[in-house]
Design an enzyme around this catalytic site. Structure first.
Site, short mmCIF file in Angstrom:
data_model
loop_
_atom_site.label_atom_id
_atom_site.label_comp_id
_atom_site.label_asym_id
_atom_site.label_seq_id
_atom_site.Cartn_x
_atom_site.Cartn_y
_atom_site.Cartn_z
N PHE A 119 0.83 -1.20 0.00
CA PHE A 119 0.00 0.00 0.00
C PHE A 119 0.87 1.25 0.00
CE2 PHE A 119 0.21 -0.77 4.65
CZ PHE A 119 0.55 0.50 5.11
N HIS A 120 0.32 2.31 -0.56
CA HIS A 120 1.03 3.58 -0.66
C HIS A 120 0.00 4.69 -0.88
CE1 HIS A 120 0.68 1.78 -4.65
NE2 HIS A 120 0.61 3.01 -5.13
N LEU A 121 0.39 5.89 -0.54
CA LEU A 121 -0.47 7.07 -0.62
C LEU A 121 0.01 7.96 -1.76
CD1 LEU A 121 -2.61 9.00 0.66
CD2 LEU A 121 -0.78 9.80 2.16
#
Length: 161
Positions: A119-121
């Site tokens: 996951f990453h923003l």
């Protein structure tokens, strides 16, 4: 709807992301930040340029630890990612003077995640009339800047936001 040419995204669309493992894990382990466009390293997460940006200044914030499940992330990690988001917004405002931002995560392939296992923003600066990354929005133009130029401009600002 009008379509916009974005030839720099062709390798991503045509071939998908680099098949040689997780792009975020490789960046996390890299010794040369400039070679992987890492702008800033926190204790649990880091900021890097998107190699296939929607617009100049398109950043991502990712944890060092490989995980697809955001809801299992510690409060310490999500807190640091939030602080890095604030730092990123300050840096992008200082250099690019955007009129707005899109921030968010695409969790899972059905949600549009290109990297589903880490996951990453995303942090995307926006200007009225720019080339929106949502395909349903049209009648826009593309603002171009190569990654090396973006990195050279932003990296020093992350040290002193």
């Amino acid at each position: 709807m009008r379509y916009i040419a974005a030839p720099w995204r062709e390798p991503y669309v045509k071939d998908g992301i680099d098949k040689a493992g997780c792009v975020f894990c490789r960046a996390a382990r890299a010794r040369d930040d400039a070679s992987v466009y890492v702008l800033y390293r926190g204790r649990l997460s880091f900021v890097l340029l998107n190699k296939y940006p929607y617009l100049p200044g398109h950043l991502m914030i990712a944890p060092y630890r490989h995980s697809a499940v955001f809801e299992r992330a510690s409060q310490e990690l999500t807190g640091e990612m939030s602080e890095l988001l604030k730092r990123s917004l300050r840096v992008l405002k200082k250099h690019y003077h955007p009129q707005g931002f899109n921030t968010g995560m695409n969790l899972g392939r059905a949600a549009g995640a290109g990297v589903v296992d880490h996951f990453h923003l995303h942090v995307v600066p926006r200007w009225t009339g720019d080339s929106n990354f949502m395909p349903i929005c049209g009648q826009t133009r593309v603002v171009l800047e190569d990654l090396d130029t973006t990195y050279t401009r932003l990296a020093p600002l992350f040290r002193n936001p």
